[in-house]
Design a protein around this motif. Sequence first.
Motif, PDB file in Angstrom:
ATOM      1  N   LEU A   1      25.063  44.268 133.260  1.00 43.05           N
ATOM      2  CA  LEU A   1      25.946  43.105 133.226  1.00 43.05           C
ATOM      3  C   LEU A   1      25.464  42.100 132.191  1.00 43.05           C
ATOM      4  O   LEU A   1      26.263  41.515 131.449  1.00 43.05           O
ATOM      5  CB  LEU A   1      26.030  42.450 134.605  1.00 43.05           C
ATOM      6  N   GLY A   2      24.142  41.883 132.111  1.00 39.84           N
ATOM      7  CA  GLY A   2      23.600  40.940 131.136  1.00 39.84           C
ATOM      8  C   GLY A   2      23.922  41.338 129.715  1.00 39.84           C
ATOM      9  O   GLY A   2      24.280  40.493 128.875  1.00 39.84           O
ATOM     10  N   LYS A   3      23.814  42.624 129.421  1.00 31.58           N
ATOM     11  CA  LYS A   3      24.124  43.111 128.082  1.00 31.58           C
ATOM     12  C   LYS A   3      25.598  42.885 127.753  1.00 31.58           C
ATOM     13  O   LYS A   3      25.943  42.491 126.620  1.00 31.58           O
ATOM     14  CB  LYS A   3      23.785  44.597 127.986  1.00 31.58           C
TER      15      LYS A   3
ATOM     16  N   VAL B   1      36.944  45.750 137.821  1.00 33.94           N
ATOM     17  CA  VAL B   1      37.257  44.746 136.805  1.00 33.94           C
ATOM     18  C   VAL B   1      35.950  44.052 136.416  1.00 33.94           C
ATOM     19  O   VAL B   1      35.191  43.626 137.289  1.00 33.94           O
ATOM     20  CB  VAL B   1      38.260  43.708 137.341  1.00 33.94           C
ATOM     21  N   SER B   2      35.687  43.938 135.142  1.00 30.75           N
ATOM     22  CA  SER B   2      34.451  43.289 134.701  1.00 30.75           C
ATOM     23  C   SER B   2      34.586  41.767 134.724  1.00 30.75           C
ATOM     24  O   SER B   2      35.633  41.213 134.354  1.00 30.75           O
ATOM     25  CB  SER B   2      34.080  43.742 133.293  1.00 30.75           C
ATOM     26  N   ILE B   3      33.504  41.101 135.139  1.00 31.91           N
ATOM     27  CA  ILE B   3      33.472  39.635 135.095  1.00 31.91           C
ATOM     28  C   ILE B   3      32.698  39.133 133.876  1.00 31.91           C
ATOM     29  O   ILE B   3      32.384  37.943 133.791  1.00 31.91           O
ATOM     30  CB  ILE B   3      32.842  39.044 136.381  1.00 31.91           C
TER      31      ILE B   3
ATOM     32  N   SER C   1      30.199  42.381 139.798  1.00 32.93           N
ATOM     33  CA  SER C   1      29.312  41.267 140.175  1.00 32.93           C
ATOM     34  C   SER C   1      28.008  41.768 140.775  1.00 32.93           C
ATOM     35  O   SER C   1      27.024  41.041 140.833  1.00 32.93           O
ATOM     36  CB  SER C   1      30.012  40.344 141.176  1.00 32.93           C
ATOM     37  N   VAL C   2      28.010  43.009 141.280  1.00 31.52           N
ATOM     38  CA  VAL C   2      26.805  43.657 141.783  1.00 31.52           C
ATOM     39  C   VAL C   2      26.711  45.021 141.107  1.00 31.52           C
ATOM     40  O   VAL C   2      27.653  45.488 140.460  1.00 31.52           O
ATOM     41  CB  VAL C   2      26.820  43.820 143.319  1.00 31.52           C
TER      42      VAL C   2
END
Length: 350
Positions: free
Chosen positions: A40-42, A324-326, A309-310
């Motif tokens: 997620l950070g990337k 769905v990506s946040i 989100s997780v």
Amino acid sequence: MCAPKRGQINATPTRCWLGTIALQQHEEPLLFCLNQSYSLGKAVAGKLGWPLSAHEEIEFEYGEHKSRPLVEVGGRDIYVLHHLDGKPEQSANDKIVHLLFFIGALKQAGARNVSAIVPYLPYSRKERRTKPRDPVNSRYLAALFEALATDTLITVEIHNIAAFENAFHHCRAENLTVAGLMADHIAPIIGNEPVTVVSPDAGGAKRAELFRTVLEKKIGRPVMNAMLEKYRSAGVISGSLFAGDVNGHCAVIIDDMISSGGTILRATRACRDHGAKRVIAAAAHGLFTNGADALFAKGGPDIVLTTDSVDISSTEHFDRLQVVSIADLLADTIKSLSNGDPLYDLLPYN
């Protein structure tokens, strides 16, 4: 760049570096993400066009650890992203301590402002006393973030927004909504079908109403609402009242999280019993704990929608699951905070 190996806790000290190790002479903000949140950070860093700043995490064989930034952070605005869902290789408590210690290291190194980006915040469901001498764990967790002088905490689709906002006194705390992301994804799926948004319990009625309003605006036609009665006592769920009309409609069940899936399954059956043509279940946080496989068996929703989100890498075998990506939402939030812009358009006002 070194991508961490998921779930690897070695018996001897190990090191993994993220980003380029270089002293930065300008005053631009920095973005860190801890190893367990690397994917997620990337993605967020890519949306921002920022590099992930280098850091080091060391796990010791006796269960202790340390983390530190590998770039100069003195006088800088820092953003640290970490999702705090528990996994077999690292519990939610482990992740919380890793994040808190890293925030402490940043502040001790002279960071001017530290913002924690925590899409899923543990203990948010334990926000009040339900039995004698009960703890209020959500408030205690807030106190820990404030004790480390965290300046801002950003989370997504918190379980109880009033309890969340009241738990923080010395730290800016903001809760983002995924209603817009979910509506954008669901609108083309439902097409011209009549649609009803369903809250699986009274506590989620405001969340469902916010989504209903956003979806109605998105598709340009009326969207109805419904709600299911739900009581929980000693782990047993009861209540049979169903208020609203789903007959011949696509029923969209909205909740903040899916853990075992029991609440969603119960709402799905109620919608079908009342004539729903098909059922979509949507929740920001897909924890998918023991028992969640039943959601994807016969009788479950036609579509289960969640976000990243997780860590959802273990759910690849779930058919009917859509993610769905946040990343865009978090990147927009970080960009607004960095520019000093308001977050009004990203927050769940209704």
